[in-house]
Design a protein around this motif. Structure first.
Motif, short mmCIF file in Angstrom:
data_model
loop_
_atom_site.label_atom_id
_atom_site.label_comp_id
_atom_site.label_asym_id
_atom_site.label_seq_id
_atom_site.Cartn_x
_atom_site.Cartn_y
_atom_site.Cartn_z
N ALA A 1 0.83 -1.21 0.00
CA ALA A 1 0.00 0.00 0.00
C ALA A 1 0.87 1.26 0.00
N GLN A 2 1.96 1.24 0.75
CA GLN A 2 2.84 2.42 0.80
C GLN A 2 3.51 2.66 -0.54
N LEU A 3 3.93 1.59 -1.21
CA LEU A 3 4.54 1.76 -2.53
C LEU A 3 3.52 2.31 -3.53
N GLU A 4 2.31 1.76 -3.51
CA GLU A 4 1.29 2.21 -4.45
C GLU A 4 0.90 3.66 -4.18
N ALA A 5 0.89 4.05 -2.90
CA ALA A 5 0.61 5.45 -2.58
C ALA A 5 1.76 6.34 -3.04
N ARG A 6 2.99 5.85 -2.88
CA ARG A 6 4.16 6.64 -3.29
C ARG A 6 4.18 6.86 -4.79
N PHE A 7 3.86 5.83 -5.56
CA PHE A 7 3.92 5.94 -7.02
C PHE A 7 2.60 6.40 -7.64
N GLY A 8 1.54 6.38 -6.88
CA GLY A 8 0.27 6.88 -7.37
C GLY A 8 -0.46 5.98 -8.33
N GLN A 9 -0.12 4.71 -8.36
CA GLN A 9 -0.84 3.78 -9.23
C GLN A 9 -0.62 2.35 -8.73
N PRO A 10 -1.54 1.44 -9.09
CA PRO A 10 -1.45 0.07 -8.57
C PRO A 10 -0.24 -0.68 -9.15
N LEU A 11 0.33 -1.55 -8.32
CA LEU A 11 1.48 -2.35 -8.73
C LEU A 11 1.11 -3.80 -9.00
N GLU B 1 -2.30 -6.74 -9.58
CA GLU B 1 -3.71 -7.03 -9.82
C GLU B 1 -4.04 -8.30 -9.05
N ARG B 2 -5.12 -8.26 -8.31
CA ARG B 2 -5.52 -9.42 -7.51
C ARG B 2 -6.50 -10.28 -8.29
N HIS B 3 -6.32 -11.59 -8.18
CA HIS B 3 -7.26 -12.53 -8.79
C HIS B 3 -7.46 -13.69 -7.81
N ALA B 4 -8.24 -14.65 -8.23
CA ALA B 4 -8.65 -15.71 -7.30
C ALA B 4 -7.47 -16.50 -6.74
N ARG B 5 -6.41 -16.66 -7.52
CA ARG B 5 -5.29 -17.49 -7.07
C ARG B 5 -4.10 -16.69 -6.55
N GLY B 6 -4.26 -15.35 -6.44
CA GLY B 6 -3.14 -14.58 -5.92
C GLY B 6 -3.04 -13.21 -6.59
N VAL B 7 -1.80 -12.82 -6.92
CA VAL B 7 -1.58 -11.50 -7.51
C VAL B 7 -0.60 -11.62 -8.69
N VAL B 8 -0.73 -10.69 -9.63
CA VAL B 8 0.22 -10.56 -10.73
C VAL B 8 0.57 -9.09 -10.86
N ALA B 9 1.70 -8.80 -11.49
CA ALA B 9 2.14 -7.42 -11.64
C ALA B 9 1.31 -6.70 -12.70
N THR B 10 1.02 -5.43 -12.45
CA THR B 10 0.51 -4.57 -13.50
C THR B 10 1.69 -4.21 -14.41
N ALA B 11 1.42 -3.52 -15.50
CA ALA B 11 2.51 -3.09 -16.39
C ALA B 11 3.48 -2.18 -15.64
N PHE B 12 2.93 -1.29 -14.82
CA PHE B 12 3.81 -0.41 -14.04
C PHE B 12 4.53 -1.20 -12.95
N GLY B 13 3.86 -2.19 -12.37
CA GLY B 13 4.50 -3.03 -11.37
C GLY B 13 5.69 -3.78 -11.94
N THR B 14 5.59 -4.18 -13.20
CA THR B 14 6.72 -4.85 -13.86
C THR B 14 7.91 -3.90 -13.98
N ARG B 15 7.63 -2.63 -14.30
CA ARG B 15 8.71 -1.64 -14.38
C ARG B 15 9.36 -1.43 -13.01
N VAL B 16 8.54 -1.32 -11.98
CA VAL B 16 9.07 -1.13 -10.63
C VAL B 16 9.90 -2.34 -10.21
N LEU B 17 9.45 -3.54 -10.57
CA LEU B 17 10.19 -4.75 -10.24
C LEU B 17 11.57 -4.74 -10.89
N ALA B 18 11.64 -4.31 -12.15
CA ALA B 18 12.94 -4.25 -12.84
C ALA B 18 13.89 -3.29 -12.14
N VAL B 19 13.36 -2.14 -11.71
CA VAL B 19 14.20 -1.18 -11.00
C VAL B 19 14.68 -1.75 -9.67
#
Length: 312
Positions: free
Chosen positions: A39-49, A51-69
């Motif tokens: 939640a703190q990261l998403e608040a810091r960057f201003g967008q979701p990192l 996506e939640r689904h029934a079996r867990g979570v996957v990265a958004t496109a922006f989350g993938t960029r943040v992961l690379a960094v």
């Protein structure tokens, strides 16, 4: 800042595990603590990192960029920590070096011999490059440095990924054959091979990089109106060179690919191609410019190619 780095590393585990519950178990922290980090990261960057689904979570496109960094930050911290503690520990860190097949054929051997002498605190891990993925592998810290073409296929990649390029040489592709090949007996008054003679012999296509198949097919057809007699497709450079030494095959290869072929030598066939020349050299992330082993690697490479260029 350290809190942000902790949150980034937690994000990586969340995405690697695909579940906050499994990530919490792996990191030995509570699931609410991971949720707060996210939640703190998403608040810091201003967008979701994620996506939640029934079996867990996957990265958004922006989350993938943040992961690379975050991967780059962790790698940089590993390098910095090793420099600061190398006099207190026997732990050897790896320098991750990607190299194309031509570089791995022996060109880089004298450089690594000297690197071992100058940097005994390191293990040099040399791995093949994945075609078309070099810039991304550097940017996401799977590689520290790459010996390759200068990413000329996409000029924006170096800027996009904050990469530094060091040109070492300019190369072109040539038709290659063994030095005592019968095609050298079929020269015209200008000491060039007659174009039709290229159709009299079988061809090998070196396929580790797709471009060589395209060059072989298109150049012969465009010049002669007929396809080359392709008898072999080979991904391995050593096998390709050995076949050239032991047979009447012809093959397109970059000019510095043939240096390791001796007795008989493999040499360019005198034929007017008007080849397009390409820059080759070293590519690395900008933040590693001050890393002493990187500076050594660049200096040794430039010295080696300076000598080679003078001998051409």
């Amino acid at each position: 800042m350290l809190d942000q780095i902790t949150h980034l590393f937690r994000l990586r585990t969340i995405l690697a595990e695909g579940s906050l519950r499994r990530a919490a178990e792996k990191l030995n922290v509570t699931q609410p603590a991971l949720s707060r980090s996210l939640a703190q990261l998403e608040a810091r960057f201003g967008q979701p990192l994620v996506e939640r689904h029934a079996r867990g979570v996957v990265a958004t496109a922006f989350g993938t960029r943040v992961l690379a960094v975050s991967n780059r930050i962790e790698r940089y911290w590993e390098i910095a920590e090793h420099e600061l503690t190398s006099d207190q520990t026997q732990f050897k860190m790896r320098m991750r070096i990607g190299a194309g097949p031509l570089w791995r054929s022996g060109i880089l051997s004298p450089i690594f011999v000297e690197m071992q002498k100058r940097h005994p605190e390191l293990i040099f891990e040399v791995v093949p490059l994945t075609f078309g993925e070099t810039a991304k592998d550097l940017a996401e810290a799977r590689l520290d440095v790459a010996f390759s073409g200068m990413l000329s296929g996409n000029p924006g990649e170096t800027g996009k990924y904050n990469l530094i390029r060091h040109k070492l040489a300019e190369i072109s592709n040539e038709i290659m054959a063994r030095e005592d090949h019968p095609i050298f007996n079929d020269l015209d008054s200008d000491a060039l091979v007659r174009p039709a003679a290229l159709l009299d012999y079988p061809w090998i296509v070196y396929t580790e990089w797709p471009i060589y198949g395209e060059i072989t097919q298109h150049m012969i057809y465009e010049r002669l109106g007929r396809n080359a007699d392709i008898r072999m497709l080979c991904q391995n450079l050593l096998v390709t060179l050995t076949m050239l030494q032991q047979s009447d095959n012809l093959c397109f290869l970059p000019e510095f690919a043939i240096n390791s072929a001796r007795a008989p030598r493999v040499v360019p066939v005198p034929f007017t191609l008007h080849p397009r020349r390409a820059d080759v050299g070293i590519v690395h992330r900008k933040e590693l410019s001050d890393w002493a082993p990187m500076q050594t690697l660049i200096d040794l490479s430039q010295e080696l190619f300076s000598r080679r260029n003078k001998n051409v």
